[in-house]
Scaffold this active site. Structure first.
Site, PDB file in Angstrom:
ATOM      1  N   GLY A  49     -34.199 -31.122  35.224  1.00 32.50           N
ATOM      2  CA  GLY A  49     -34.675 -32.468  34.957  1.00 32.50           C
ATOM      3  C   GLY A  49     -33.672 -33.239  34.141  1.00 32.50           C
ATOM      4  O   GLY A  49     -32.516 -32.824  34.003  1.00 32.50           O
ATOM      5  N   HIS A 243     -25.843 -19.341  33.327  1.00 25.89           N
ATOM      6  CA  HIS A 243     -27.272 -19.659  33.412  1.00 25.89           C
ATOM      7  C   HIS A 243     -28.002 -18.325  33.413  1.00 25.89           C
ATOM      8  O   HIS A 243     -27.658 -17.430  34.175  1.00 25.89           O
ATOM      9  CB  HIS A 243     -27.579 -20.440  34.689  1.00 25.89           C
ATOM     10  CG  HIS A 243     -28.975 -20.979  34.717  1.00 25.89           C
ATOM     11  ND1 HIS A 243     -30.072 -20.160  34.894  1.00 25.89           N
ATOM     12  CD2 HIS A 243     -29.459 -22.231  34.560  1.00 25.89           C
ATOM     13  CE1 HIS A 243     -31.170 -20.907  34.839  1.00 25.89           C
ATOM     14  NE2 HIS A 243     -30.820 -22.173  34.650  1.00 25.89           N
ATOM     15  N   GLU A 256     -35.025 -23.182  34.590  1.00 27.01           N
ATOM     16  CA  GLU A 256     -35.558 -22.898  33.261  1.00 27.01           C
ATOM     17  C   GLU A 256     -36.984 -23.422  33.103  1.00 27.01           C
ATOM     18  O   GLU A 256     -37.746 -22.947  32.259  1.00 27.01           O
ATOM     19  CB  GLU A 256     -34.652 -23.666  32.304  1.00 27.01           C
ATOM     20  CG  GLU A 256     -34.521 -23.172  30.943  1.00 27.01           C
ATOM     21  CD  GLU A 256     -33.290 -23.855  30.321  1.00 27.01           C
ATOM     22  OE1 GLU A 256     -32.234 -23.940  30.965  1.00 27.01           O
ATOM     23  OE2 GLU A 256     -33.424 -24.296  29.179  1.00 27.01           O
ATOM     24  N   ARG A 259     -39.826 -20.956  32.960  1.00 24.10           N
ATOM     25  CA  ARG A 259     -40.152 -20.451  31.628  1.00 24.10           C
ATOM     26  C   ARG A 259     -40.831 -21.528  30.797  1.00 24.10           C
ATOM     27  O   ARG A 259     -41.825 -21.283  30.118  1.00 24.10           O
ATOM     28  CB  ARG A 259     -38.887 -19.939  30.926  1.00 24.10           C
ATOM     29  CG  ARG A 259     -38.450 -18.558  31.384  1.00 24.10           C
ATOM     30  CD  ARG A 259     -37.073 -18.196  30.853  1.00 24.10           C
ATOM     31  NE  ARG A 259     -36.025 -18.876  31.597  1.00 24.10           N
ATOM     32  CZ  ARG A 259     -34.898 -19.347  31.085  1.00 24.10           C
ATOM     33  NH1 ARG A 259     -34.666 -19.227  29.797  1.00 24.10           N
ATOM     34  NH2 ARG A 259     -33.996 -19.934  31.840  1.00 24.10           N
ATOM     35  N   ARG A 280     -29.532 -21.336  26.503  1.00 23.04           N
ATOM     36  CA  ARG A 280     -29.070 -20.536  27.635  1.00 23.04           C
ATOM     37  C   ARG A 280     -28.107 -19.419  27.227  1.00 23.04           C
ATOM     38  O   ARG A 280     -28.143 -18.329  27.787  1.00 23.04           O
ATOM     39  CB  ARG A 280     -28.378 -21.444  28.645  1.00 23.04           C
ATOM     40  CG  ARG A 280     -29.375 -22.306  29.358  1.00 23.04           C
ATOM     41  CD  ARG A 280     -28.714 -23.255  30.303  1.00 23.04           C
ATOM     42  NE  ARG A 280     -29.719 -23.898  31.116  1.00 23.04           N
ATOM     43  CZ  ARG A 280     -29.473 -24.863  31.971  1.00 23.04           C
ATOM     44  NH1 ARG A 280     -28.252 -25.316  32.125  1.00 23.04           N
ATOM     45  NH2 ARG A 280     -30.443 -25.383  32.678  1.00 23.04           N
ATOM     46  N   HIS A 382     -22.529 -21.080  35.344  1.00 20.37           N
ATOM     47  CA  HIS A 382     -23.322 -22.246  35.697  1.00 20.37           C
ATOM     48  C   HIS A 382     -22.696 -23.574  35.325  1.00 20.37           C
ATOM     49  O   HIS A 382     -22.738 -24.528  36.095  1.00 20.37           O
ATOM     50  CB  HIS A 382     -24.687 -22.125  35.007  1.00 20.37           C
ATOM     51  CG  HIS A 382     -25.660 -23.185  35.399  1.00 20.37           C
ATOM     52  ND1 HIS A 382     -26.002 -23.407  36.716  1.00 20.37           N
ATOM     53  CD2 HIS A 382     -26.360 -24.085  34.674  1.00 20.37           C
ATOM     54  CE1 HIS A 382     -26.891 -24.403  36.779  1.00 20.37           C
ATOM     55  NE2 HIS A 382     -27.108 -24.836  35.548  1.00 20.37           N
ATOM     56  N   HIS A 383     -22.147 -23.658  34.142  1.00 23.04           N
ATOM     57  CA  HIS A 383     -21.667 -24.970  33.678  1.00 23.04           C
ATOM     58  C   HIS A 383     -20.440 -24.773  32.812  1.00 23.04           C
ATOM     59  O   HIS A 383     -20.384 -23.867  32.003  1.00 23.04           O
ATOM     60  CB  HIS A 383     -22.773 -25.670  32.871  1.00 23.04           C
ATOM     61  CG  HIS A 383     -22.449 -27.080  32.493  1.00 23.04           C
ATOM     62  ND1 HIS A 383     -22.844 -28.163  33.242  1.00 23.04           N
ATOM     63  CD2 HIS A 383     -21.735 -27.586  31.460  1.00 23.04           C
ATOM     64  CE1 HIS A 383     -22.406 -29.278  32.670  1.00 23.04           C
ATOM     65  NE2 HIS A 383     -21.733 -28.958  31.585  1.00 23.04           N
ATOM     66  N   ARG A 422     -24.488 -26.103  26.715  1.00 23.55           N
ATOM     67  CA  ARG A 422     -25.274 -27.255  27.141  1.00 23.55           C
ATOM     68  C   ARG A 422     -26.754 -26.904  27.252  1.00 23.55           C
ATOM     69  O   ARG A 422     -27.105 -25.855  27.771  1.00 23.55           O
ATOM     70  CB  ARG A 422     -24.777 -27.747  28.501  1.00 23.55           C
ATOM     71  CG  ARG A 422     -25.640 -28.854  29.076  1.00 23.55           C
ATOM     72  CD  ARG A 422     -25.095 -29.413  30.365  1.00 23.55           C
ATOM     73  NE  ARG A 422     -25.181 -28.515  31.493  1.00 23.55           N
ATOM     74  CZ  ARG A 422     -26.305 -28.242  32.165  1.00 23.55           C
ATOM     75  NH1 ARG A 422     -27.457 -28.765  31.797  1.00 23.55           N
ATOM     76  NH2 ARG A 422     -26.274 -27.421  33.198  1.00 23.55           N
ATOM     77  N   ALA A 427     -27.540 -32.200  31.520  1.00 22.07           N
ATOM     78  CA  ALA A 427     -26.468 -32.524  32.473  1.00 22.07           C
ATOM     79  C   ALA A 427     -26.805 -33.787  33.250  1.00 22.07           C
ATOM     80  O   ALA A 427     -25.971 -34.689  33.382  1.00 22.07           O
ATOM     81  CB  ALA A 427     -26.220 -31.370  33.435  1.00 22.07           C
TER      82      ALA A 427
END
Ligand code: ADP
Length: 449
Positions: A49, A243, A256, A259, A280, A382-383, A422, A427
């Protein structure tokens, strides 16, 4: 030159599209190029999101949030090495960016929780469907409506400068047209990160050698080289995020929000081992310490019903189900008796509102309705937090912190916004806000020239 415009945007993820639409709306003639045959970059895959504070959507749900709190969470999540000026831009424009997207037709009315957030501030489409595909679609439709010149299969190769060091255009390579250059006053780099490039990743962080990645094939980081060759300085390149929850069975990234909406994490021994909605970096490190370097997301039908995205995972066959936890344990080789005890104990925490074992800050619902599900997960690259150094106007800087006139950067290609780690949901917020800003600034710069 083959073409002459005011602004060239490199990369068609959320940052590139936001920059293109915003530059156009500020009066610039724009070309958007993308090296891959399809639009959307990694942004299209974003499942969580868009974080924003003090929004109408939060107010409608009675959620109390503030700019200070979002700043604090973001800095803490980034281990306080984020560039405070950039975090200030991210946070103070976040509501404006949600409104901007909403005015263009996006639905960001559902508000959920992601790791490291003190309150619910992750905005997403109603029912919790994937945010990235939605946001990219809305931006793409708006780019089409504005008749923006978009060129796929076209790679940005080199930033061209005049004798005084001002940007004068971009050398590109089209799959069919070959090399040509586009004359432009400003270039906006929105080329994303490099998580899919394990060679680059493992050189910077050897612990990640051989890791799978959640990213699309274009996330190789050649934009970093394009910027570097133009004199851009880099920051924080060594900070690369895994991630925590990539499905072992299908390689699909499990958001995520699963969770956040109430799933717990257990190990093969059937025990919880971490606050599920920690940041993360911490969640990933904790999973790697468990037997087999994997863990299980455990949830029930009430969690499933709260988040549309979960039906996708079930459809992909990565979430085995059973009507008791013991049977579920048998299916997945988890200690079913311990799992039953763990879930019962967790449910008492939900009732009392306090997690006595791991101090999980949100306990949205008990796990005791209908069928139970287990998704085996392990971390994946992941990032990439680091990248091109920018200032709070999205201007790219050199090692002396002088701006490179006409060069702008936005999104994952840049560094500094997220520090060392992050937060989930930051993002999309980053790419929309800094994309908009870069577009606006580049258009104004071009007008002045
Ligand atoms: P962000 O989230 O920052 O917008 P994305 O990963 O979503 O980043 O998008 C970046 C896009 O840029 C991807 O679609 C990628 O294929 C594209 N890209 C990367 N390098 C180049 C390049 N040199 N020329 C053109 N496009 C590029």
């Amino acid at each position: 030159p083959k073409d002459t415009v005011d602004v060239v945007v490199v990369g068609s993820g959320g940052a590139g599209f936001s920059a293109s639409v915003s530059a156009h709306d500020h009066g610039a003639k724009v070309i958007l190029i993308e090296k891959e045959p399809v639009i959307g970059g990694n942004a299209k895959l974003a499942a969580g999101g868009m974080n924003a504070a003090w929004t109408d959507q939060q107010k409608a749900k009675g959620i109390e949030d503030s700019l200070e709190l979002m700043t604090k969470d973001t800095m803490k999540g980034g281990r306080n090495i984020n560039d405070p000026a950039l975090v200030d831009v991210l946070v103070s424009h976040s509501k404006g960016s949600v409104d901007w997207m909403t005015a263009m037709g996006a639905d960001l009315s559902d508000v959920g929780r992601m790791g490291g957030a003190s309150v619910n501030r992750t905005h997403r489409p109603t029912g919790g469907a994937g945010v990235g595909a939605h946001v990219v679609q809305v931006l793409y439709d708006n780019a089409v409506k504005r008749d923006i010149d978009m060129r796929m299969n076209t790679r940005g190769i080199e930033i061209l400068k005049d004798d005084s060091g001002n940007v004068k255009g971009l050398l590109v390579k089209g799959m069919y047209k070959g090399y040509y250059w586009i004359k432009a006053d400003a270039v906006i780099l929105a080329t994303g990160g490099f998580a899919k490039n394990n060679e680059r990743v493992s050189k910077l962080d050897p612990k990640l050698k051989g890791f799978v990645s959640t990213n699309q094939p274009g996330a190789t980081g050649d934009g970093i080289d394009v910027a570097g060759n133009a004199g851009a300085a880099m920051v924080d390149l060594q900070y690369i995020q895994a991630h925590p929850t990539l499905s072992v069975k299908g390689g699909v990234m499990v958001t995520e929000a699963v969770r956040g909406n109430g799933a717990i994490l257990v190990n093969r021994e059937g025990k919880r081992f971490v606050n599920e909605i920690t940041t993360r970096d911490k969640a990933a490190a904790a999973i790697l310490q468990q037997t087999g370097k994997s863990a299980y997301l455990i949830f029930d039908d009430s969690v499933r019903k709260s988040l549309k995205k979960i039906d996708k995972y079930i459809g992909l066959g990565v979430a085995p189900t059973a009507d008791t936890l013991v049977k579920l344990g048998k299916l997945e080789n988890i200690d079913g008796k311990a799992l039953t005890e763990t879930v019962a104990r967790y449910n008492t925490f939900v009732t009392s509102g306090k997690d006595a074992d791991f101090e999980r800050p949100n306990l949205p619902r008990a796990i005791n309705e209908g069928n139970y599900y287990a998704i085996e997960v392990t971390p994946g690259v992941h990032h990439t937090m680091g990248g091109v150094m920018i200032d709070s106007k999205a201007e790219v800087m050199n090692a002396k912190k002088q701006i490179i006139p006409g060069l702008y950067g936005a999104g994952e290609v840049t560094g500094g916004v997220h520090g060392a780690n992050r937060l989930g949901g930051n993002a999309i917020s980053d790419i929309i806000t800094f994309g908009r800003l870069a577009g606006e600034q580049a258009a104004a710069y071009s007008k002045k020239k």
